[in-house]
Each structure stands twice: as structure tokens, then as C-alpha cells.
Scaffold this motif. Structure first.
Motif, PDB file in Angstrom:
ATOM      1  N   UNK A 117     -44.484 -72.654  18.872  1.00 11.37           N
ATOM      2  CA  UNK A 117     -44.236 -71.291  18.396  1.00 11.37           C
ATOM      3  C   UNK A 117     -42.964 -71.209  17.567  1.00 11.37           C
ATOM      4  N   UNK A 118     -41.940 -71.946  17.976  1.00 10.71           N
ATOM      5  CA  UNK A 118     -40.670 -71.887  17.251  1.00 10.71           C
ATOM      6  C   UNK A 118     -40.775 -72.556  15.885  1.00 10.71           C
ATOM      7  N   UNK A 119     -41.330 -73.754  15.852  1.00  9.56           N
ATOM      8  CA  UNK A 119     -41.425 -74.491  14.589  1.00  9.56           C
ATOM      9  C   UNK A 119     -42.333 -73.770  13.596  1.00  9.56           C
ATOM     10  N   UNK A 120     -43.509 -73.362  14.051  1.00 11.15           N
ATOM     11  CA  UNK A 120     -44.456 -72.693  13.147  1.00 11.15           C
ATOM     12  C   UNK A 120     -43.894 -71.365  12.657  1.00 11.15           C
ATOM     13  N   UNK A 121     -43.377 -70.561  13.556  1.00 11.50           N
ATOM     14  CA  UNK A 121     -42.881 -69.238  13.166  1.00 11.50           C
ATOM     15  C   UNK A 121     -41.705 -69.336  12.207  1.00 11.50           C
ATOM     16  N   UNK A 122     -40.798 -70.276  12.468  1.00 10.68           N
ATOM     17  CA  UNK A 122     -39.627 -70.350  11.598  1.00 10.68           C
ATOM     18  C   UNK A 122     -39.999 -70.872  10.214  1.00 10.68           C
ATOM     19  N   UNK A 123     -40.969 -71.784  10.158  1.00 10.23           N
ATOM     20  CA  UNK A 123     -41.439 -72.273   8.859  1.00 10.23           C
ATOM     21  C   UNK A 123     -42.070 -71.133   8.059  1.00 10.23           C
ATOM     22  N   UNK A 124     -42.915 -70.330   8.717  1.00 12.96           N
ATOM     23  CA  UNK A 124     -43.531 -69.182   8.043  1.00 12.96           C
ATOM     24  C   UNK A 124     -42.464 -68.171   7.640  1.00 12.96           C
ATOM     25  N   UNK A 125     -41.529 -67.916   8.522  1.00 14.40           N
ATOM     26  CA  UNK A 125     -40.453 -66.957   8.256  1.00 14.40           C
ATOM     27  C   UNK A 125     -39.660 -67.360   7.012  1.00 14.40           C
ATOM     28  N   UNK A 126     -39.252 -68.611   6.945  1.00 11.28           N
ATOM     29  CA  UNK A 126     -38.461 -69.064   5.796  1.00 11.28           C
ATOM     30  C   UNK A 126     -39.279 -69.058   4.510  1.00 11.28           C
ATOM     31  N   UNK A 127     -40.549 -69.409   4.602  1.00  9.47           N
ATOM     32  CA  UNK A 127     -41.401 -69.392   3.412  1.00  9.47           C
ATOM     33  C   UNK A 127     -41.539 -67.978   2.862  1.00  9.47           C
ATOM     34  N   UNK A 128     -41.688 -67.004   3.746  1.00  5.99           N
ATOM     35  CA  UNK A 128     -41.805 -65.617   3.298  1.00  5.99           C
ATOM     36  C   UNK A 128     -40.504 -65.094   2.709  1.00  5.99           C
ATOM     37  N   UNK A 129     -39.370 -65.442   3.319  1.00  8.55           N
ATOM     38  CA  UNK A 129     -38.087 -64.984   2.779  1.00  8.55           C
ATOM     39  C   UNK A 129     -37.830 -65.542   1.389  1.00  8.55           C
ATOM     40  N   UNK A 130     -38.427 -66.701   1.097  1.00  9.48           N
ATOM     41  CA  UNK A 130     -38.223 -67.310  -0.217  1.00  9.48           C
ATOM     42  C   UNK A 130     -38.907 -66.528  -1.330  1.00  9.48           C
ATOM     43  N   UNK A 131     -39.932 -65.733  -0.979  1.00  6.79           N
ATOM     44  CA  UNK A 131     -40.667 -64.993  -2.010  1.00  6.79           C
ATOM     45  C   UNK A 131     -40.480 -63.488  -1.914  1.00  6.79           C
ATOM     46  N   UNK A 132     -40.014 -62.989  -0.784  1.00  8.18           N
ATOM     47  CA  UNK A 132     -39.798 -61.555  -0.631  1.00  8.18           C
ATOM     48  C   UNK A 132     -38.448 -61.149  -1.206  1.00  8.18           C
ATOM     49  N   UNK A 133     -38.295 -59.869  -1.566  1.00 13.19           N
ATOM     50  CA  UNK A 133     -36.986 -59.396  -2.043  1.00 13.19           C
ATOM     51  C   UNK A 133     -35.916 -59.615  -0.981  1.00 13.19           C
ATOM     52  N   UNK A 134     -34.702 -59.924  -1.413  1.00 13.69           N
ATOM     53  CA  UNK A 134     -33.610 -60.145  -0.470  1.00 13.69           C
ATOM     54  C   UNK A 134     -33.202 -58.815   0.154  1.00 13.69           C
ATOM     55  N   UNK A 135     -33.244 -58.746   1.464  1.00 15.60           N
ATOM     56  CA  UNK A 135     -32.852 -57.524   2.151  1.00 15.60           C
ATOM     57  C   UNK A 135     -33.293 -57.534   3.593  1.00 15.60           C
TER      58      UNK A 135
END
Length: 349
Positions: A117-135
Motif C-alpha cells: 500500500x505504501x509503495x503503490x500509493x506513493x508512486x501514484x501520488x508522486x506521478x499525479x503531483x508531477x502533472x497536476x498544478x502546484x498547490x
């Protein structure tokens, strides 16, 4: 999704135990980079909060409930390495004190509920932050999606472990379909809890949220029609004192919330079996389940032995669990952060 003794054979349980031990060793080293004197107390609190919220089973389908796994929440708040340790502390406390999750299956549960859960979620989280607006809003949105994905990912991991070392002859396709289907629904609850909690902490102390680091932007002022960086606020002697007071208030509020959830709200949680329990019963995976080694524990089953009143027994057990978890977690994370400070001091010398 706590796997009891007997679901997985001994060789496979041993292998997952080795995997879990290796991951914990790596996480202890990695947590030195994530923890400092500000965030170490928060990590202990995160572990206690996850313990408390895991007592709050919520209905997801007819006769089935779910509960928080916590990997995404921990990874985003305190970092992925520390997140693995947080969930592992919770699983250890639950297995030893509350007979929840088999002791021989501890490696399976850590691999499934903490690492996956930690590895998968953090990978998805970082991938989304890379494309979403900063905030801050993007952090909350990414938290929701990451948590949502992490739960069926854990169901897939259990299915793979069962395929290798399951003790019953049940169709793998049936197990996979049932596990993933119900845990997609549970993932929605996980996502809501995670996003609300991350959003609440960001609103108060965004600097303490590991996943929000690097998103702070300097204030801009318009001067003669042009945007320029505002001057930094002058340092004052009271700033560190105010920051420490703010951290203490956040910690106290989080601990009080955890105690209320485990000691009072948990009484109203769904009594239906969780996703794994329901699938195991319906598909026959539980045919060789063994009695828990801690079934005679004074706190087994999240109740205090010899206290007849169910509300009082469960509430007191929850309070004890939160207390033990926050102490155990805080001790571990304080030791890790102290090791980091000792290393930094040695390098400086």
C-alpha cells in the motif's frame, strides 16, 4: 485485510517474512532522511491514528465491511519509508495484543498491508503531483487517488501470495475476482479518509506534510506593473517557540481524536466481516485457519477480558491500543531521528 494463521503455508509465510524484514531494514535507513525533531512525534501519532481508524469498519456491500489500511495516509504525511514503519508498528501491536492477524502471517500482512500500500500509493501520488498544478488542492486530490488505488493493489498482492502458498484448493480466478471487486469499494472509503485527513493537516501545518514539501511558493508583489518576490519575513526569537507550540497543539489534537475514535466511535462500527473475511468464508479459503497464538490475550478481539459491558470493554481496549501504539511508534521514530542527528554531528566534526 489481516491474514490469519493457516491461510498461507509455512514456506511462503517464511519467504514473506524475509521480504518484510528486508523492507523494514531498508525503511529504517530511509526513515533517517525523512524524520527530524519536528516530524518524529508526528510519525508516532500517525501510527496511533491508523490504529484507531482501523477499528472503524464501514459497510461497503451487503454483509461486508471495510476499514482503513493506512499505507497511503502514512506515506503522504511522513514519507514512504516512515510510512512502512508506521503501518508495521500497527500490525505488530494488533497481532500481539489483539489477536488480529496471525503471528506466523505477520510477514504476509506487512508485505501486503504495509509495503504494497505504501509503495503503490506513493508512486501514484508522486506521478499525479508531477502533472497536476502546484498547490495544496493537488496534494489532496492526489492523496485521494493514491489511496483509492492502494487498496485493490493490496488485494492483488494477497491473491498472488495465495496463488503461491494458499492452503486450500480454491480457484485462483474466483479469489482474484472476489478480492479485487470488494476492495475497489473499500478503496473508496480509504480514499475519503485519507484525503480528509491530509487536507486537514495541510490546512494547519503544511510544512509537516511530507508529500507537500517543495510546493510552497514565495509571495509575489506587483511593483510598477511587474511581479517580484516579496521580501522574506524577518527572523524573530519567538518564531521557533511559536512553531513548537503549534506542533504540540497539532499532536495533542491528533491524539485526542484518535482516543475518541478508538474509545467511543468504534462502538458504532460495522460488525460485518471485512473484505478478506467475507471472501475467505464464501470461497472456502478459511478451511484451514488456525487459532491465534494470542487468542487468550487480555485484549483479544478488541475487548478487555472480564469486563462484561461491551461498550466499556471495547472502548477501553481501543484507548489502550492507541496509547501503546503511540508510545511504541514514538519510541521507534525518536530513536531513528536521534540516529540521524548523531550521524550529522559526526560528519560535522
Amino acid at each position: 485485510m489481516h491474514v490469519p494463521d493457516g491461510f498461507i503455508d509455512a514456506p511462503t509465510s517464511a519467504i514473506t517474512g524475509v521480504v518484510a524484514a528486508g523492507a523494514l531494514a531498508v525503511s529504517l535507513r530511509g526513515a533517517r532522511r525523512e524524520l527530524d525533531e519536528r516530524t518524529a512525534p508526528l510519525a508516532g501519532l500517525v501510527a496511533a491514528f491508523i490504529f484507531a481508524v482501523q477499528m472503524l469498519n464501514f459497510p461497503v456491500a451487503a454483509g461486508t465491511s471495510g476499514h482503513l489500511l493506512g499505507g497511503a495516509l502514512a506515506a503522504i504525511l511522513v514519507g514512504p519509508y516512515t510510512g512502512v514503519l508506521c503501518v508495521s508498528v500497527v500490525l505488530l501491536m494488533q497481532g500481539v495484543l489483539f489477536a488480529d492477524g496471525g503471528l506466523t502471517a505477520l510477514g504476509v500482512n506487512i508485505t501486503d498491508m504495509a509495503i504494497t500500500t505504501t509503495v503503490v500509493s506513493y508512486a501514484v501520488f508522486r506521478a499525479l503531483l508531477a502533472v497536476l498544478p502546484r498547490g495544496r488542492r493537488s496534494v489532496t486530490v492526489a492523496s485521494f487517488v493514491a489511496a483509492l488505488v492502494s487498496v485493490p493493489a493490496a488485494a492483488v498482492t494477497f491473491t498472488l501470495i495465495y496463488a503461491v502458498g494458499g492452503t486450500t484448493d480454491v480457484s485462483l480466478g474466483k479469489v482474484a475476482t472476489a478480492m479485487i471487486g470488494v476492495h475497489v469499494l473499500i478503496g473508496i472509503g480509504e480514499a475519503v479518509i485519507t484525503a480528509l485527513t491530509v487536507g486537514a493537516v495541510i490546512a494547519v501545518r503544511p510544512d509537516l506534510v511530507h508529500g507537500a514539501r517543495g510546493l510552497h511558493q514565495r509571495l509575489k508583489l506587483r511593483v510598477n506593473g511587474e511581479l517580484v518576490d516579496a521580501p522574506a519575513a524577518p527572523a524573530t526569537g519567538t518564531a521557533p517557540v511559536a512553531a513548537r507550540a503549534s506542533r504540540r497543539r497539532l499532536w495533542a489534537a491528533g491524539l485526542l481524536t484518535s482516543l475518541l475514535l478508538a474509545g467511543f466511535v468504534s462502538f458504532y462500527a460495522s460488525a460485518d466481516p471485512d473484505g478478506l473475511e467475507k471472501v475467505a468464508h464464501d470461497k472456502g479459503i478459511d478451511q484451514k485457519e488456525r487459532a491465534h497464538a494470542s487468542e487468550d490475550s487480555p485484549l483479544a478481539g478488541y475487548g478487555v477480558k472480564d469486563i462484561a459491558d461491551a461498550r466499556l470493554s471495547g472502548g477501553l481496549a481501543g484507548v489502550i491500543g492507541v496509547g501503546v501504539t503511540v508510545v511504541a511508534g514514538s519510541t521507534v521514530f525518536w530513536a531513528v531521528s536521534r540516529r540521524r542527528r548523531s550521524g550529522e554531528a559526526a560528519e560535522a566534526a
